[in-house]
Structure formats: C-alpha cells, structure tokens
Motif scaffolding. Structure first.
Motif, short mmCIF file in Angstrom:
data_model
loop_
_atom_site.label_atom_id
_atom_site.label_comp_id
_atom_site.label_asym_id
_atom_site.label_seq_id
_atom_site.Cartn_x
_atom_site.Cartn_y
_atom_site.Cartn_z
N UNK A 102 0.83 -1.21 0.00
CA UNK A 102 0.00 0.00 0.00
C UNK A 102 0.86 1.26 0.00
N UNK A 103 2.05 1.18 0.58
CA UNK A 103 2.94 2.34 0.66
C UNK A 103 3.91 2.41 -0.52
N UNK A 104 3.67 1.62 -1.54
CA UNK A 104 4.48 1.71 -2.75
C UNK A 104 5.58 0.69 -2.88
N UNK A 105 5.64 -0.27 -1.99
CA UNK A 105 6.66 -1.31 -2.09
C UNK A 105 6.36 -2.26 -3.23
N UNK A 106 7.34 -3.08 -3.56
CA UNK A 106 7.19 -4.04 -4.65
C UNK A 106 7.15 -5.46 -4.11
N UNK A 107 6.39 -6.35 -4.77
CA UNK A 107 6.32 -7.74 -4.31
C UNK A 107 7.67 -8.44 -4.46
N UNK A 108 7.97 -9.34 -3.55
CA UNK A 108 9.19 -10.16 -3.62
C UNK A 108 8.74 -11.59 -3.92
N UNK A 109 8.49 -11.86 -5.18
CA UNK A 109 7.87 -13.12 -5.57
C UNK A 109 8.68 -14.36 -5.19
N UNK A 110 10.01 -14.37 -5.33
CA UNK A 110 10.75 -15.58 -4.91
C UNK A 110 10.52 -15.94 -3.45
N UNK A 111 10.49 -14.93 -2.58
CA UNK A 111 10.25 -15.19 -1.16
C UNK A 111 8.83 -15.66 -0.93
N UNK A 112 7.87 -15.06 -1.66
CA UNK A 112 6.48 -15.49 -1.52
C UNK A 112 6.31 -16.95 -1.93
N UNK A 113 6.99 -17.34 -3.01
CA UNK A 113 6.89 -18.74 -3.45
C UNK A 113 7.50 -19.68 -2.41
N UNK A 114 8.61 -19.26 -1.82
CA UNK A 114 9.25 -20.08 -0.78
C UNK A 114 8.33 -20.22 0.43
N UNK A 115 7.74 -19.11 0.86
CA UNK A 115 6.83 -19.15 2.01
C UNK A 115 5.62 -20.02 1.70
N UNK A 116 5.04 -19.84 0.51
CA UNK A 116 3.86 -20.62 0.13
C UNK A 116 4.18 -22.11 0.10
N UNK A 117 5.37 -22.46 -0.40
CA UNK A 117 5.76 -23.87 -0.45
C UNK A 117 5.85 -24.46 0.96
N UNK A 118 6.47 -23.72 1.88
CA UNK A 118 6.59 -24.20 3.26
C UNK A 118 5.20 -24.34 3.89
N UNK A 119 4.35 -23.34 3.70
CA UNK A 119 3.02 -23.39 4.30
C UNK A 119 2.19 -24.55 3.75
#
Length: 391
Positions: free
Chosen positions: A122-139
C-alpha cells in the motif's frame, strides 16, 4: 538525535512487546509442553516456566533469521516507515488477541506476514515473488510433510516386532544429529551463525567433511545409546523423559521462529534510531515471549493438555519430532511459519496412524484450514486498506 523519531520508535517497541507477549501466551507458548502435561510427566506451572526459559533462549540465539525475513524480505523498495511498523504490529497483535478471546484460530505467521505485505504494498513497495513462493511452499507442504512423518513414527512405535527401546532411541539419535547442525548465533564468527558441527571442524585435526560426520554421527550414537539404556530399564519413565526433552527442543525452536513475527518489523528501524542494536531487539522480544509464557500460557497449557491427554507419550513423541524438524527448517530458510499449523498437522498424522482415517474429523480440519487462509487474507486486506486511509 531526532526526539520525534525516538518517540515513534518507543511506540513501535511497545506494540512489538505486546505482540511478543501474545505469542508467548498463545499456542507457541503452550503447545511444546502440553503433551508432557497431558501425559502427567510435568506439572503445568513448571511447564510454563520451562517453556518461557527455552523460548527466550531460542529467540536470542536463533531469532535473527526469521526476524530479518519479516523485517526486510517481504516487500522490496525499502523498509516500512515507523508509522507503518506500528500499524503492522497493532493489527497483528490485535487480531491475535481477538482470536484468543473468541476462540477463533488466528495463525500468528499468516497474520503478521499478511499485515507486513499489505502495508508495504500500500505504501508503494514491490512484491518479492521468490520469497512469496518459498513461504507458500513451506506453508502448503508443512501439513503433508509434518503429518506424514508423524504418521510414519506413530505407525512404528506400537509395533511388537520393533522394541521401543530401539525405535525411540533411533528417533532421539536423528534429533541429536539435526541439533548439532542447527545454527546458533553464539557459535558464529561475526554476523554469521555457527553450528556445533562447525566447532568440531575447527577443533578436530581432520578434513572438514570428516569432522562434520564425526560430530554428527558421534552425537547421534551417544544420545541413541543413552535413550536406549534409559527406556530399556524404565520404559514409561524413559518415554516421559524423552517427551520432556522434545518439549524443550520444540519450545526452543518456537522461540527462534516466532520471535521474528514480533520484532521483525522493528529491526529496520534500529538503523534510523541508532541507539538500539538488533541483539537488544531480539532480547526484548524474547523477554516479552517469556513474560507471556509465564503469565498467560499456564491456562492454555492446562486446556490443551486435556486434549493431549488422550494421545499418550508415544503419540505425543510422534507429533513433537516433526514439529521440531519443521520449525528448525523454517528458521534455516528464514520463513515465518505457524506453530499451530506445524503441531496440528503432526497430531492429525499421528492420530490417523493410531485410530485410522475414520478417527480424523475432516470437517474440523477443513474449518482449521479455512481459518489459516482467512487469517492471511483478512490481515492483508485490513493492513492494505488501513495504510491507504491512514498513512
């Protein structure tokens, strides 16, 4: 020195401390020793005391990995401003407190992760897709892997052709082998963490690979031999002592993995303030979790112990071993992970092995999965909308 910045930092620190207290008082402070209490291996108040001590130790010696991931690894383009950090912590802690009061299973890792990403984007940051994929895989894989390991262990322990002095000893050896390769900040050189295996490589006058194998194998054989002797001479007492040791390790791992959810958003602000070190932040988070464990966890331990009392020491051991392994993997990867998810998955797996899949309440599992997913979605949406409107 900017007085206004320091004032805001103090506000953020108080919000972080509240979050740490809630985590210590919640499932991460109650779950590790609830099986031991349910098996009458330890009293409730003593369990709360020990989980606070081991959780604090884990937070200080292992908390940096997940803290850095939560603080700087979820949103690109710069760190959150002080007001954004306060918003993240208040939203996360507030939702968790509501969950504790209402009984709604709000998951800490999902809530905080969703809040950090929501405010950051919301404050203008950018997504970090590699980290999101890693987190999603663990979850996603945690229920499958944790439940599968627990199912396998619980299937073997009661078999008459596999004496428990051998099977439990082998499990203890595996845990010991993992433990000597776990990273601790106090064993590292400079900013890098180190392991007991690393210490062996420095001390033993042999090649690094040989030294690591010697330390790992020696620890596994020694612990397995001690447990085999203990269980062989006193089966029930030996099982209870193994259960207590595993509870201590799980409490330690909970501290290392969960403290980052409380202090991670605060870490990037330490550079701006300049008077607080990251180590001090981890110590503060560990103390907050310790206070939560001592003041809020006893009631939850007692409540959970009633559910765990039907498990018995064998099924409890089956649930705690994968809980320790997955929590340490999450710390190694720097991934925020839900202790609820880890332990519930392991309990379901061990329960299916003992009572068959008919003994598993499919509806309750689906409700729990929906609650986990809902925790992330609700936290993300509230954080995004609040940041747009208020910041």
């Amino acid at each position: 020195m900017n007085l206004a910045l320091i004032t805001l930092f103090v506000g953020a620190a108080l919000a972080s401390l509240f979050m740490a207290w809630v985590i210590g008082a919640g499932s991460s402070g109650a779950t590790p020793f609830a099986p031991a209490v349910g098996a009458n291996a330890i009293a409730t108040m003593r369990a709360a005391f020990l989980v606070g001590i081991f959780g604090f130790a884990g937070a200080v010696t292992q908390g940096a990995s997940v803290s850095e991931a939560v603080g700087t690894g979820l949103v690109g383009g710069g760190s959150l401003p002080v007001a954004g950090v306060i918003l993240v912590l208040l939203l996360g802690a507030g939702l968790m407190a509501i969950g504790i009061v209402t009984g709604y299973p709000i998951a800490t890792a999902f809530t905080v992760t969703g809040a950090v990403i929501g405010v950051g984007l919301a404050l203008g940051g950018t997504p970090v897709w590699p980290k999101y994929r890693q987190i999603a895989a663990v979850w996603v894989l945690t229920p499958v892997v944790g439940g599968g390991i627990a199912f396998g262990i619980a299937s073997v322990l009661p078999r008459p052709d596999v004496p428990e002095r051998d099977s439990v000893a082998a499990l203890a050896g595996v845990v010991a082998a993992v433990l000597v390769n776990v990273e601790f900040s106090v064993l590292g050189r400079g900013p890098d963490a180190g392991t007991l295996s690393d210490v062996g490589r420095q001390v033993l006058p042999v090649a690094d690979l040989v030294a690591a194998a010697t330390v790992t194998g020696g620890a596994a054989l020694l612990v397995a031999a001690l447990v085999r002797w203990d269980v062989g001479r006193d089966e029930q007492g030996g099982l209870r002592r193994v259960l207590l040791a595993l509870g201590s390790l799980v409490a330690f791992s909970a501290g290392g993995s969960q403290v980052g959810l409380a202090v991670g958003p605060l870490l990037p602000l330490t550079d701006a303030v300049g008077v607080v070190s990251p180590v001090a932040v981890l110590v503060g988070g560990g103390l907050g979790m310790l206070a939560g464990s001592w003041t809020g966890a006893p009631r939850m331990i007692k409540s959970l112990a009633q559910d765990y009392s039907s498990l018995g020491p064998r099924r409890s051991i089956s649930a705690l071993v994968p809980s320790f392994l997955i929590a340490q993997l999450a710390v190694l990867l720097g991934v925020p992970v839900s202790f609820n998810e880890i332990v519930v998955s392991a309990i379901v797996g061990s329960g299916a092995a003992v009572g068959g899949w008919d003994a598993v309440d499919a509806r309750k599992i689906l409700v729990t999965l929906g609650a986990w997913a809902g925790s992330f979605a609700l936290s993300f949406l509230l954080a995004y909308a609040s940041a747009v409107l208020l910041l």
